[in-house]
Design a protein around this motif. Structure first.
Motif, PDB file in Angstrom:
ATOM      1  N   ASP A 357       0.833  -1.201   0.000  1.00 18.10           N
ATOM      2  CA  ASP A 357       0.000   0.000   0.000  1.00 18.10           C
ATOM      3  C   ASP A 357       0.870   1.254   0.000  1.00 18.10           C
ATOM      4  OD1 ASP A 357      -2.113   1.760   0.166  1.00 18.10           O
ATOM      5  OD2 ASP A 357      -2.661   1.258   2.217  1.00 18.10           O
ATOM      6  N   GLN A 358       1.881   1.284   0.852  1.00 15.50           N
ATOM      7  CA  GLN A 358       2.754   2.454   0.915  1.00 15.50           C
ATOM      8  C   GLN A 358       3.503   2.665  -0.391  1.00 15.50           C
ATOM      9  OE1 GLN A 358       5.345   2.506   4.306  1.00 15.50           O
ATOM     10  NE2 GLN A 358       3.689   2.350   5.797  1.00 15.50           N
ATOM     11  N   ASP A 359       4.130   1.610  -0.907  1.00 18.16           N
ATOM     12  CA  ASP A 359       4.930   1.757  -2.120  1.00 18.16           C
ATOM     13  C   ASP A 359       4.068   2.152  -3.301  1.00 18.16           C
ATOM     14  OD1 ASP A 359       7.205   1.110  -0.741  1.00 18.16           O
ATOM     15  OD2 ASP A 359       7.270  -0.975  -1.390  1.00 18.16           O
ATOM     16  N   LYS A 360       2.888   1.546  -3.419  1.00 18.78           N
ATOM     17  CA  LYS A 360       1.986   1.874  -4.516  1.00 18.78           C
ATOM     18  C   LYS A 360       1.553   3.331  -4.454  1.00 18.78           C
ATOM     19  CE  LYS A 360      -2.045   1.646  -3.655  1.00 18.78           C
ATOM     20  NZ  LYS A 360      -3.139   2.543  -3.182  1.00 18.78           N
ATOM     21  N   THR A 361       1.179   3.796  -3.266  1.00 18.88           N
ATOM     22  CA  THR A 361       0.688   5.166  -3.115  1.00 18.88           C
ATOM     23  C   THR A 361       1.796   6.177  -3.357  1.00 18.88           C
ATOM     24  OG1 THR A 361      -0.938   4.369  -1.499  1.00 18.88           O
ATOM     25  CG2 THR A 361      -0.536   6.740  -1.576  1.00 18.88           C
ATOM     26  N   VAL A 362       2.996   5.902  -2.835  1.00 21.43           N
ATOM     27  CA  VAL A 362       4.122   6.813  -3.041  1.00 21.43           C
ATOM     28  C   VAL A 362       4.482   6.881  -4.519  1.00 21.43           C
ATOM     29  CG1 VAL A 362       6.586   7.158  -2.609  1.00 21.43           C
ATOM     30  CG2 VAL A 362       5.061   6.563  -0.711  1.00 21.43           C
ATOM     31  N   ARG A 363       4.566   5.730  -5.188  1.00 20.34           N
ATOM     32  CA  ARG A 363       4.947   5.708  -6.605  1.00 20.34           C
ATOM     33  C   ARG A 363       3.903   6.399  -7.465  1.00 20.34           C
ATOM     34  NH1 ARG A 363       4.566   1.088  -8.429  1.00 20.34           N
ATOM     35  NH2 ARG A 363       4.277  -0.284  -6.627  1.00 20.34           N
ATOM     36  N   LEU A 364       2.626   6.159  -7.175  1.00 24.02           N
ATOM     37  CA  LEU A 364       1.569   6.792  -7.962  1.00 24.02           C
ATOM     38  C   LEU A 364       1.601   8.303  -7.810  1.00 24.02           C
ATOM     39  CD1 LEU A 364      -1.015   6.632  -9.681  1.00 24.02           C
ATOM     40  CD2 LEU A 364      -2.311   6.386  -7.550  1.00 24.02           C
ATOM     41  N   THR A 365       1.746   8.775  -6.577  1.00 24.17           N
ATOM     42  CA  THR A 365       1.793  10.219  -6.340  1.00 24.17           C
ATOM     43  C   THR A 365       2.992  10.851  -7.026  1.00 24.17           C
ATOM     44  OG1 THR A 365       0.662   9.960  -4.211  1.00 24.17           O
ATOM     45  CG2 THR A 365       1.890  11.997  -4.561  1.00 24.17           C
ATOM     46  N   ASP A 366       4.153  10.231  -6.888  1.00 23.91           N
ATOM     47  CA  ASP A 366       5.366  10.767  -7.503  1.00 23.91           C
ATOM     48  C   ASP A 366       5.248  10.792  -9.025  1.00 23.91           C
ATOM     49  OD1 ASP A 366       8.117  11.730  -7.233  1.00 23.91           O
ATOM     50  OD2 ASP A 366       8.720   9.801  -8.078  1.00 23.91           O
ATOM     51  N   MET A 367       4.639   9.742  -9.594  1.00 30.31           N
ATOM     52  CA  MET A 367       4.456   9.695 -11.049  1.00 30.31           C
ATOM     53  C   MET A 367       3.540  10.818 -11.515  1.00 30.31           C
ATOM     54  SD  MET A 367       2.543   6.793 -13.334  1.00 30.31           S
ATOM     55  CE  MET A 367       0.955   7.394 -12.725  1.00 30.31           C
ATOM     56  N   LEU A 368       2.462  11.074 -10.763  1.00 27.19           N
ATOM     57  CA  LEU A 368       1.529  12.125 -11.151  1.00 27.19           C
ATOM     58  C   LEU A 368       2.181  13.503 -11.103  1.00 27.19           C
ATOM     59  CD1 LEU A 368      -1.755  10.938  -9.396  1.00 27.19           C
ATOM     60  CD2 LEU A 368      -1.247  10.918 -11.841  1.00 27.19           C
ATOM     61  N   VAL A 369       3.067  13.714 -10.114  1.00 26.38           N
ATOM     62  CA  VAL A 369       3.769  14.998 -10.035  1.00 26.38           C
ATOM     63  C   VAL A 369       4.590  15.214 -11.300  1.00 26.38           C
ATOM     64  CG1 VAL A 369       5.489  16.357  -8.797  1.00 26.38           C
ATOM     65  CG2 VAL A 369       3.851  14.967  -7.522  1.00 26.38           C
ATOM     66  N   GLY A 370       5.342  14.190 -11.710  1.00 22.09           N
ATOM     67  CA  GLY A 370       6.164  14.319 -12.906  1.00 22.09           C
ATOM     68  C   GLY A 370       5.345  14.491 -14.165  1.00 22.09           C
TER      69      GLY A 370
END
Length: 410
Positions: A357-370
């Protein structure tokens, strides 16, 4: 400090903010009491100049449908009354391009896709519940000035009212923010990704009703979010989170309202109608912060101390709340087996449970920022294709919306 005589030793939560108070409510029981150490007195000015319980500023928090269910289980939701404003629709658009995508709660058979609540309102109810609990002791204002590991827990030095006392903790939970002072004292490093952006946050007045619609617009400087709030005295209100370069954010924070509103209106366009006013503003840097370790014997990190996210997807606190419940459940299971809460095997079980859950949420958020910051031709093309896919493919749109609402995990 009455808890010095408590048997068994309490779980000590450092930080009585939204995350710390939520975890305390989820974890406290006769078998495992909790002590919350909060640096600010109730009603004292916080670090951003707000005047609310626990040092809260004027910001608001987006609460997913899944988080609402958690608050219901903790007996918090009903006490919030009309403070949460339901999000009935979400409109996503890309500046300079026609079209976009619209999510509607009726597509998914739920009352709302999420809710928006001002931090002071949520904090007030959480701390009322904390104060009413027979199994939670709240020390505020107070600080943990030293911590020493023990075979089963931590020995803490607590400073309160210009005096110091020792307190043995079965487990110390750090919920004192992304730049956690106690984590730094304990030698826990941080991995920081600076997005080179600031968020300008504040409440705005709208000339017409928002009808429960949240707006997310992607601009050259980054995402601009307008989230619905309850009306006050017939005035339609919304919470603004405007991503800007650092220099622009500092300038805009100090601009007179008459100069700022036309700039905001130009960036957002006519989609939400006319912006009629803006209240007190605050600015803060946007970073992805993750600690070098989330747990060690007798210690675990929660909330922003464990993962500080960009607000682009509104997932930071919702992830923290899921972590709170997971940790409380793991500790409850351990207590039933007679295992100390600070045992590393117990804490590793929590980390393993939440890793995906943590890794998925962090990666998704970071991807959206980029993806949604900047206005290069390549990024703009990808954004348009992404929004088109969400608009034309109902199964993809449903999965994305349910994930954002905290109803399922990708």
């Amino acid at each position: 400090m009455p808890l010095n005589d408590t048997t068994p030793p309490p779980i000590v939560v450092v930080g009585g903010g939204l995350t710390g108070a939520s975890f305390a409510l989820a974890a406290a029981s006769a078998r495992q009491p909790v002590c919350v150490i909060e640096a600010f007195a109730s009603g004292a000015p916080g670090p951003q100049g707000g005047t609310a319980a626990g040092g809260f500023d004027a910001r608001s928090t987006a609460i997913s449908w899944g988080s609402r269910k958690i608050f219901e289980s903790l007996g918090v939701w009903e006490a919030l009354g009309d403070a949460p404003c339901p999000i009935k629709q979400i409109e996503v658009s890309d500046q300079g391009h026609l079209g976009g995508v619209r999510f509607d709660h009726r597509e998914h058979g739920i009352e709302a896709l999420g809710y928006v609540i001002e931090n002071h309102a949520l904090a007030g109810v959480l701390l009322e519940r904390v104060a009413a609990s027979k199994h939670i002791e709240l020390l505020a204002p107070a600080d943990v000035v030293a911590a020493k590991p023990l075979p089963h827990g931590m020995e803490l030095t607590i400073r309160q009212d210009e005096s110091e006392a020792e307190l043995t903790a079965a487990l110390m939970v750090l919920a004192d923010g992304g730049m956690s002072p106690m984590a730094r004292r304990l030698g826990i490093g941080r991995q920081v990704k600076d997005y080179g952006q600031f968020a300008l946050a504040g409440n705005i007045a709208l000339a017409q009703s928002h009808r429960g619609t949240a707006f997310e617009r992607f601009t050259a400087s980054g995402p601009l979010a307008v989230l619905p709030l309850p009306s006050v005295d017939g005035l339609a209100r919304a919470s603004l989170v405007w991503t800007l370069p650092a220099e622009s954010a500092r300038e805009y924070c100090g601009l007179p309202e008459a100069e700022l509103l036309p700039r905001l209106q130009k960036e957002f366009g006519p989609g939400m109608g006319r912006v009629a006013g803006i209240g007190r503003r605050s600015c803060f840097p946007l970073r992805l912060i993750r600690p070098s370790e989330q747990a060690r014997p007798g210690l675990v990190l929660l909330g922003n101390a464990a993962h500080t996210l960009h607000p682009v997807a509104g997932q930071g606190f919702n992830l923290a709340l899921r972590d709170c419940v997971a940790l409380a459940e793991v500790l409850g299971e351990a207590a039933g087996k007679g295992q100390p809460p600070g045992d590393m095997a117990v804490l590793q079980g929590y980390l393993d449970r939440q890793a995906f859950d943590q890794d998925k949420t962090v990666r998704l958020t970071d991807m959206l920022v980029g993806l949604f910051s900047g206005n290069s031709a390549a990024r703009a093309s990808i954004r348009r294709l992404g929004l088109l896919a969400l608009d034309l493919l109902p199964p993809l749109r449903t999965r994305f919306a349910k994930n954002a609402a905290g109803m399922e995990v990708f």
